[in-house]
Design a protein around this motif. Sequence first.
Motif, PDB file in Angstrom:
ATOM      1  N   ASP A  17      33.098  42.291  44.712  1.00 42.08           N
ATOM      2  CA  ASP A  17      34.126  41.958  43.712  1.00 42.08           C
ATOM      3  C   ASP A  17      35.534  42.257  44.237  1.00 42.08           C
ATOM      4  O   ASP A  17      35.700  43.101  45.114  1.00 42.08           O
ATOM      5  N   ASN A  36      28.657  44.247  36.552  1.00 43.29           N
ATOM      6  CA  ASN A  36      29.510  45.159  37.322  1.00 43.29           C
ATOM      7  C   ASN A  36      28.864  46.533  37.374  1.00 43.29           C
ATOM      8  O   ASN A  36      28.463  47.077  36.353  1.00 43.29           O
ATOM      9  N   GLU A  69      29.197  36.144  34.363  1.00 40.18           N
ATOM     10  CA  GLU A  69      29.466  37.571  34.536  1.00 40.18           C
ATOM     11  C   GLU A  69      29.496  38.214  33.158  1.00 40.18           C
ATOM     12  O   GLU A  69      30.119  37.694  32.229  1.00 40.18           O
ATOM     13  N   LYS A 110      33.715  37.648  46.016  1.00 42.02           N
ATOM     14  CA  LYS A 110      34.611  37.146  44.973  1.00 42.02           C
ATOM     15  C   LYS A 110      36.059  37.345  45.403  1.00 42.02           C
ATOM     16  O   LYS A 110      36.518  38.487  45.547  1.00 42.02           O
ATOM     17  N   GLU A 117      27.677  43.434  40.892  1.00 35.11           N
ATOM     18  CA  GLU A 117      29.014  43.330  41.470  1.00 35.11           C
ATOM     19  C   GLU A 117      29.494  44.722  41.862  1.00 35.11           C
ATOM     20  O   GLU A 117      29.562  45.620  41.027  1.00 35.11           O
TER      21      GLU A 117
HETATM   22 MG    MG Z   1      33.332  41.747  38.303  1.00 37.10          MG
END
Ligand code: MG
Length: 278
Positions: free
Chosen positions: A181, A118, A59, A202, A151
Motif C-alpha cells: 500500500d 488493511n 478494499e 498500490k 494490504e
Molecule cells: Mg489500503
Amino acid sequence: AAKDQGRNCRHYFTISMQEAALTRMRLINDLRNALVERQFWLAYQPIVELTTGFIHKAEALIRWQHPTRGLISPADFIPVAETTGMIIDIGEWVFREAAQQAAQWRTKHHNEFQISINKSPVQFQKEDNGHLAWFEHLRELGLPGESVVIEITEGLLMDAGALITGQLLAFRDAGIQVSLDDFGTGYSSLSYLKKFDIDYLKIDQSFTRNLSPDANDLALCEAIIVMAHKLGIKVIAEGIETQEQCDLLMAAGCDYGQGYLFSKPVAAGEFEKLLGAG
Ligand code: MG
Ligand code: C2E
Ligand code: MG
Ligand code: MG
C-alpha cells in the motif's frame, strides 16, 4: 513586556496541551466502547480492472460512527488504536466482517471476488500465531485463501525480522495475496520487492493526484508500472479522480484503478449495486 509574553505563552501552551491530552483520553475511552457498542462498520471501495471496467475486487475501509461526534475518519483513530494495542481486536473484527461479506459476494456475484484488508504492522507483532485462526476462519466460511488480499506498507518490510517474515510466508502458503500500500511514500527501497513475494503494488494517491502528460509524476508512475510488471507484480493506482488521470494510467499499462472517479468507499448494500451492474 517580553517576560509577560513569555509567561502568557507558557500558560497558553499548558492549557492547549491539557486539552489535547484530554481529547486523546476521551478518544481512547470511546474507542474502548466502540467494538462492544457496534459503532464500527466497513465501507467498500471498488478496485476496477482498467481494460475491462470489471469490479472483482474491493478494499474494506473501516468507519467509526461515534454517538455524538459523528463519523470519525480512520486517519484520526487508527494511529491511536495502534499505540494502545486496540488495533488487535479491531483488526480481528475487520477481518471477520470483511471475510463474511466476501463469502456472500463470491456466491452471489462473482466467484473470483477478492477482498483487500488493511493490516497494521502492530498486528504482525504478536507471537500468538493469530494468523492460524484467520486461516481456520476462512475454512469455516468456505473461502479459499485467494479471496483475501492483505494490504501492508513499506514500513513493515523495512524492519521485518523473522516474526514478520514468517507470518508473511504463512499467509502466502495459505494462498492469501499481499498488496504493498501507499507505494512511493515510504522508504521505497526496491530491495524488498525482490526479497518478499508481493502480488500487488498500490501507487500512492500523491502521485496520481497531479498526473498530466508533462508532469514528472507521470514518468514516475510509468517507471513504477514497468518495474512492477517485470517482477510479475500487478499495479493498482489509488486516488483516481478524473478521466484524464485514468486515461494516462491506462496508457502507461496500469492494471487496476481505485478512486472517486469510479466510486467513493460505500456501505455494503450500496457496493452490491455496483457489483450487480459490473
Ligand atoms: Mg489500503
Ligand atoms: P489506505 O489504505 O491507503 O486507503 C485509501 C484511502 O484513500 C481511503 O481513505 C480512501 O477513502 C481514500 N480514497 C480513495 N479514493 C480516493 C480519491 O479518489 N481521492 C481521495 N482524496 N481519497 C481517496 P480512508 O478510508 O479515510 O482510510 C485512510 C487510511 O486509514 C487507509 O489508507 C488505511 O491506512 C487506514 N485504514 C482504513 N481502514 C483500515 C482498517 O480496517 N485497518 C487498518 N489497519 N487501517 C485502516
Ligand atoms: Mg493507500
Ligand atoms: Mg494508508
